[in-house]
Scaffold this motif. Structure first.
Motif, PDB file in Angstrom:
ATOM      1  N   ARG A  35       0.862  -1.181   0.000  1.00  0.00           N
ATOM      2  CA  ARG A  35       0.000   0.000   0.000  1.00  0.00           C
ATOM      3  C   ARG A  35       0.906   1.240   0.000  1.00  0.00           C
ATOM      4  O   ARG A  35       1.844   1.335   0.773  1.00  0.00           O
ATOM      5  CB  ARG A  35      -0.916   0.029   1.236  1.00  0.00           C
ATOM      6  N   ASP A  36       0.564   2.184  -0.891  1.00  0.00           N
ATOM      7  CA  ASP A  36       1.322   3.423  -0.990  1.00  0.00           C
ATOM      8  C   ASP A  36       0.581   4.556  -0.305  1.00  0.00           C
ATOM      9  O   ASP A  36      -0.660   4.695  -0.483  1.00  0.00           O
ATOM     10  CB  ASP A  36       1.581   3.787  -2.444  1.00  0.00           C
ATOM     11  N   LEU A  37       1.304   5.355   0.473  1.00  0.00           N
ATOM     12  CA  LEU A  37       0.736   6.507   1.179  1.00  0.00           C
ATOM     13  C   LEU A  37       1.506   7.763   0.791  1.00  0.00           C
ATOM     14  O   LEU A  37       2.732   7.719   0.591  1.00  0.00           O
ATOM     15  CB  LEU A  37       0.829   6.324   2.694  1.00  0.00           C
ATOM     16  N   ALA A  38       0.832   8.878   0.685  1.00  0.00           N
ATOM     17  CA  ALA A  38       1.481  10.179   0.512  1.00  0.00           C
ATOM     18  C   ALA A  38       1.184  10.983   1.766  1.00  0.00           C
ATOM     19  O   ALA A  38       0.046  11.433   1.970  1.00  0.00           O
ATOM     20  CB  ALA A  38       0.972  10.886  -0.727  1.00  0.00           C
ATOM     21  N   LEU A  39       2.189  11.136   2.615  1.00  0.00           N
ATOM     22  CA  LEU A  39       2.014  11.823   3.898  1.00  0.00           C
ATOM     23  C   LEU A  39       2.626  13.210   3.829  1.00  0.00           C
ATOM     24  O   LEU A  39       3.789  13.372   3.393  1.00  0.00           O
ATOM     25  CB  LEU A  39       2.671  11.015   5.022  1.00  0.00           C
ATOM     26  N   VAL A  40       1.885  14.194   4.271  1.00  0.00           N
ATOM     27  CA  VAL A  40       2.383  15.565   4.331  1.00  0.00           C
ATOM     28  C   VAL A  40       2.896  15.812   5.742  1.00  0.00           C
ATOM     29  O   VAL A  40       2.151  15.654   6.723  1.00  0.00           O
ATOM     30  CB  VAL A  40       1.292  16.574   3.953  1.00  0.00           C
ATOM     31  N   VAL A  41       4.176  16.185   5.840  1.00  0.00           N
ATOM     32  CA  VAL A  41       4.806  16.450   7.143  1.00  0.00           C
ATOM     33  C   VAL A  41       5.617  17.729   7.060  1.00  0.00           C
ATOM     34  O   VAL A  41       5.938  18.218   5.979  1.00  0.00           O
ATOM     35  CB  VAL A  41       5.728  15.275   7.570  1.00  0.00           C
ATOM     36  N   ALA A  42       5.960  18.250   8.210  1.00  0.00           N
ATOM     37  CA  ALA A  42       6.827  19.431   8.262  1.00  0.00           C
ATOM     38  C   ALA A  42       8.239  19.063   7.821  1.00  0.00           C
ATOM     39  O   ALA A  42       8.679  17.920   7.933  1.00  0.00           O
ATOM     40  CB  ALA A  42       6.834  19.999   9.677  1.00  0.00           C
ATOM     41  N   SER A  55       6.916  24.196  -5.686  1.00  0.00           N
ATOM     42  CA  SER A  55       7.632  25.467  -5.738  1.00  0.00           C
ATOM     43  C   SER A  55       6.865  26.586  -5.041  1.00  0.00           C
ATOM     44  O   SER A  55       7.464  27.525  -4.519  1.00  0.00           O
ATOM     45  CB  SER A  55       7.914  25.853  -7.198  1.00  0.00           C
ATOM     46  N   GLN A  56       5.547  26.465  -5.057  1.00  0.00           N
ATOM     47  CA  GLN A  56       4.698  27.436  -4.358  1.00  0.00           C
ATOM     48  C   GLN A  56       3.719  26.664  -3.472  1.00  0.00           C
ATOM     49  O   GLN A  56       3.365  25.521  -3.776  1.00  0.00           O
ATOM     50  CB  GLN A  56       3.901  28.286  -5.364  1.00  0.00           C
ATOM     51  N   PRO A  57       3.287  27.232  -2.339  1.00  0.00           N
ATOM     52  CA  PRO A  57       2.293  26.533  -1.494  1.00  0.00           C
ATOM     53  C   PRO A  57       1.046  26.182  -2.294  1.00  0.00           C
ATOM     54  O   PRO A  57       0.608  26.945  -3.155  1.00  0.00           O
ATOM     55  CB  PRO A  57       1.995  27.540  -0.388  1.00  0.00           C
ATOM     56  N   THR A  58       0.493  24.998  -2.014  1.00  0.00           N
ATOM     57  CA  THR A  58      -0.731  24.539  -2.671  1.00  0.00           C
ATOM     58  C   THR A  58      -1.814  24.358  -1.623  1.00  0.00           C
ATOM     59  O   THR A  58      -1.587  24.560  -0.420  1.00  0.00           O
ATOM     60  CB  THR A  58      -0.478  23.211  -3.409  1.00  0.00           C
ATOM     61  N   ALA A  59      -2.993  23.919  -2.108  1.00  0.00           N
ATOM     62  CA  ALA A  59      -4.128  23.757  -1.189  1.00  0.00           C
ATOM     63  C   ALA A  59      -3.851  22.693  -0.147  1.00  0.00           C
ATOM     64  O   ALA A  59      -4.358  22.783   0.993  1.00  0.00           O
ATOM     65  CB  ALA A  59      -5.401  23.419  -1.992  1.00  0.00           C
ATOM     66  N   ASP A  60      -3.070  21.657  -0.491  1.00  0.00           N
ATOM     67  CA  ASP A  60      -2.847  20.569   0.453  1.00  0.00           C
ATOM     68  C   ASP A  60      -1.441  20.545   1.046  1.00  0.00           C
ATOM     69  O   ASP A  60      -1.160  19.770   1.947  1.00  0.00           O
ATOM     70  CB  ASP A  60      -3.132  19.215  -0.219  1.00  0.00           C
ATOM     71  N   ILE A  61      -0.523  21.365   0.529  1.00  0.00           N
ATOM     72  CA  ILE A  61       0.854  21.411   1.059  1.00  0.00           C
ATOM     73  C   ILE A  61       1.199  22.868   1.335  1.00  0.00           C
ATOM     74  O   ILE A  61       1.359  23.665   0.398  1.00  0.00           O
ATOM     75  CB  ILE A  61       1.872  20.786   0.089  1.00  0.00           C
TER      76      ILE A  61
END
Length: 807
Positions: free
Chosen positions: A716-723, A755-761
């Motif tokens: 299973r693949d996950l994409a986790l957003v972290v600091a 390169s620029q902030p997005t809605a989810d990052i």
């Protein structure tokens, strides 16, 4: 020790060829490192005399000489054109007759002399310089021979050029062989050929002047002898025979008084010093130096002394380094008229290592720190005095000889049975007695024993094994029988969980590293800067002044290897070293293999600089970086898995350095060299390197049989957003911390930073794509269990690191 064979044969002339003599010396422990002819091959060179020397009619720098060459000029003087500035009537010089062959040139071919014509004038031969005959580098003019040289004599015979120069590589215990007479004494013992010992007659005193001498420290000087000689002529010419012998011992001529002192040193192994008597203020004091005293030496250096250095001083200043080198203030010169000849016995321990403190070495110090015969000081002053009077004249005074602390030699007993056992062949008491007698060692015999009182010139005889060695080498190592060892040989089995050091070496070599071997003593600067060691272990007797401390890290050695390679334009450097380091540790006791207060662990270190791979068309060139070396380290440790934690190290870049952990225990560091050290050590770019405890690297996992899994893994693949500050290892650990142990592995396979902030990052965040491997060995995973396990993993990551699934 270099000397001419002809001089040796004056003292002892065995019926052996030159090569056989060299083989004999080598087999007796006096290794002949090199044999070289005293002069290169040439033929047809004779002694000649210039009768006339007139200006060449067609050349300003040429002269037309009339030369008498005895039987080589039967029809009258030969006409020879010569351009040497010192070509003049009345001198005797070497003449290359027509048909003569000069020494080979750079092409290896000899130069043949024929009739020639220079600017219209015929020339029947060639007058030679020392450089043209390759006897020296002097090219200032013709080689002028003594006035009594017989005209027509072959030059090789007259100058005794058919001689061989021996260079011996002597071990420190062979101080008694640091003279031609000492070597001849050994040859006599080895061959039975009689030793010729010239009688040294005493010089009758012609006045009663003496120089007052006071020996203040007998632990420095055990005997001091000296004599005043008045009215010498220091401008006299050193005889050619002495100049020749000194040159063949590798010693250049300086002045007659200095040459005489050097000559006796090579002849009998007795270093001495000649002072200008008129420059000495009052008397002499023999003592240890006082802190802060200074001395300008004969080599021009001014040194600052301390209480560990012996000196000779007068009432106003220090005049000489005891047993090492004289001072400039009392050196003899062309104005010297009265001299003081000094010969002393300096204790070896009081001289050893002192000259290396000041970055030089001397022949005198080399001999005194190994031991010089204390008995011969007076006899050798008589020899020096006789030579001074025969060359420079002068009137000698009485010898002042003080013996406050002559060395006392303890008897050493040799057991014949023990000698047979150690040597490995039967030897009788008569055999041992014969050897000791030939060596000039006095002894008394007992029941199966011989008790030897070592002579004054043998500082190396102190224990029974020293005598056994003498018996073995005089009998001849070639006489020893070839017998198999009697002791059983049993292999030492290494535990399976440990790999050998050679296995570690092979593993690093397979990773494209080359092994280097470096000194364990290094520059103090390396320890302070690269190891953060402000108080390294000092070397008491360093072989060179910069190599003054013991290393506690291998990093400095590898940086030095890198600099050495870069200085030779190496485009790529990948090196490693397995070596011992030395760390202060009060808990270490003294044993057979340890030194009290010093821990000596083994380390392994590697360094990479330049391109990651050698240049080739299929792969773009890329400079090696932290992660390349990290991959090599992980390959070295496999199948064990190392983990890495950000850390700091004195030698490494603060933001590009990690601590290496095995099973949670720190075993070393990996990182990029600190920018300030890259600049300080003048490196074009920073290398990456690691240093690990060798014991940890040698440990390995013993293979354990496991059944092949009956169930398939689920990915299973996950994409986790972290600091950005969340460490990779910490995130992976939280994902794998599954109480049901269904998550077998978590692997990062992608990082995304917009390169620029997005809605989810948002700014300061990154997306880390992780692949989870799940498996239950007992049952097939259902979708419900899979989803629950993944959700639990995401929840753990969220709680520990604020991670969230990317929309």
């Amino acid at each position: 020790m270099q000397f001419p064979e002809s001089w040796l044969r004056e003292f002892c002339n065995p019926p052996l060829s030159t090569q056989a003599l060299a083989d004999l010396l080598t087999m007796a422990g006096l290794e002949v490192e090199e044999m070289a002819p005293a002069a290169p091959p040439f033929t047809g060179i004779v002694v000649a005399e210039i009768l006339e020397a007139e200006q060449h009619p067609n050349a300003d720098k040429l002269r037309v000489c009339k030369v008498h060459a005895g039987p080589f000029s039967p029809d009258g003087p030969l006409q020879i054109v010569c351009g040497a500035p010192n070509a003049r009537a009345g001198i005797k010089i070497p003449l290359a007759t027509v048909g003569a062959e000069l020494p080979p040139g750079e092409d290896g071919k000899p130069f043949k002399i024929g009739k020639g014509k220079l600017r219209g004038v015929e020339s029947f031969g060639m007058l030679c310089s020392a450089r043209e005959l390759k006897l020296s580098e002097d090219h200032g003019g013709l080689l002028e021979l003594p006035a009594d040289a017989p005209v027509g004599t072959n030059l090789r015979e007259y100058l005794q050029l058919d001689d061989t120069l021996f260079t011996l590589k002597l071990t420190p215990n062979l101080a008694h062989c640091l003279s031609v007479y000492g070597i001849a004494r050994e040859v006599s013992a080895l061959t039975g050929t009689p030793l010729t010992t010239p009688a040294i007659a005493a010089v009758a005193p012609q006045h009663d002047q003496q120089l007052p001498v006071r020996i203040e420290h007998t632990d420095l000087c055990g005997r001091f002898s000296g004599r005043v000689v008045r009215g010498v002529n220091p401008k006299a010419q050193t005889p050619d025979w002495m100049v020749q012998r000194l040159a063949r011992c590798g010693q250049r001529t300086v002045s007659p008084l200095v040459d005489i002192s050097n000559y006796v040193m090579f002849e009998y192994g007795r270093p001495s010093h000649i002072f200008d008597l008129d420059k000495i203020q009052g008397g002499l004091q023999v003592r240890w130096a006082r802190e802060g005293e200074t001395l300008k030496l004969l080599n021009g250096n001014t040194v600052t002394l301390d209480a560990q250095v012996g000196i000779i001083a007068d009432e106003q200043a220090v005049e000489s380094l005891a047993g090492i080198m004289g001072g400039d203030a009392t050196a003899v010169s062309d104005d010297t008229r009265n001299i003081y000849i000094e010969a002393a016995f300096w204790w070896p321990a009081a001289v050893a290592g002192r000259s290396r403190r000041y970055n030089f070495s001397t022949d005198a110090g080399h001999r005194f720190e190994r031991g010089v015969d204390p008995v011969g000081t007076v006899e050798h002053i008589e020899r020096i005095t006789a030579l001074v009077q025969s060359i420079c004249g002068g009137e000698a005074g009485p010898i002042d000889d003080q013996q406050p602390a002559m060395p006392q030699r303890a008897p050493v007993t040799l057991r014949v049975a023990r000698a047979s056992k150690v040597i490995g062949m039967p030897v009788s008491q008569a055999d041992c007695a014969g050897v000791l007698g030939r060596l000039g060692l006095s002894f008394t015999e007992g029941e199966g024993t011989l008790t030897v009182t070592p002579p004054s010139w043998r500082f190396d005889i102190a224990i029974e094994e020293d005598l056994i060695e003498e018996v073995a080498r005089v009998i001849g190592f070639d006489k020893l029988p070839q017998t198999p060892p009697l002791a059983p040989v049993s292999a030492r089995v290494r535990v399976e969980a440990q790999r050998s050091r050679h296995t570690v070496r092979h593993a690093l070599a397979a990773l494209d590293f080359q092994e280097t071997i470096n000194f364990s003593f290094v520059e103090a600067r390396w320890e302070q800067e690269l190891a953060g060691n402000a108080h390294p272990i000092q070397v008491l007797n360093p072989i060179a002044a910069p190599l003054a401390v013991m290393r506690s890290s291998l990093v400095g050695s590898l940086i030095q290897v890198l600099k050495y390679n870069l200085a030779r334009k190496a485009p790529r450097v990948r090196v490693f070293e397995l070596g011992r380091v030395f760390v202060r540790d009060a808990s270490v006791a003294s044993t057979v293999s340890t030194v009290a207060g010093v821990r000596q662990p083994m380390k392994v270190a590697a360094l990479a600089w330049g391109p990651k791979a050698c240049a080739q068309w299929g792969v773009p060139e890329k400079a090696v970086d932290f992660f390349d070396l990290k991959g090599d380290l992980e390959a070295l440790m496999a199948p064990r898995r190392a983990t890495f934690r950000a850390a700091e190290h004195p030698a490494l870049h603060p933001g590009r350095c990690a601590e290496v952990l095995l099973d949670g225990v720190s075993v070393g560091h990996i990182g990029e060299l600190h920018p300030k050290w890259r600049q300080a050590y003048d490196l074009p770019s920073a290398p990456v390197l690691f240093e690990l405890d060798l014991d940890a690297v040698q440990q390995r996992v013993v293979p354990v049989a496991q059944p092949v899994p009956r169930q398939q893994s689920v990915l299973r693949d996950l994409a986790l957003v972290v600091a950005e500050g969340v460490p990779h290892d910490a995130l992976m650990a939280s994902l794998q911390d599954d109480p049901q142990q269904l998550i077998r592995q978590a692997v990062l396979f992608d990082i995304y930073r917009p390169s620029q902030p997005t809605a989810d990052i948002a700014a300061g965040e990154r997306s880390m794509a992780v692949r989870l491997e799940l498996r239950d060995d007992d049952a097939t995973l259902t979708e419900e269990r899979i989803e629950a396990t993944v959700a639990s993993a995401v929840q753990r990551a969220a709680q520990a690191h604020g991670a969230r699934l990317r929309a």
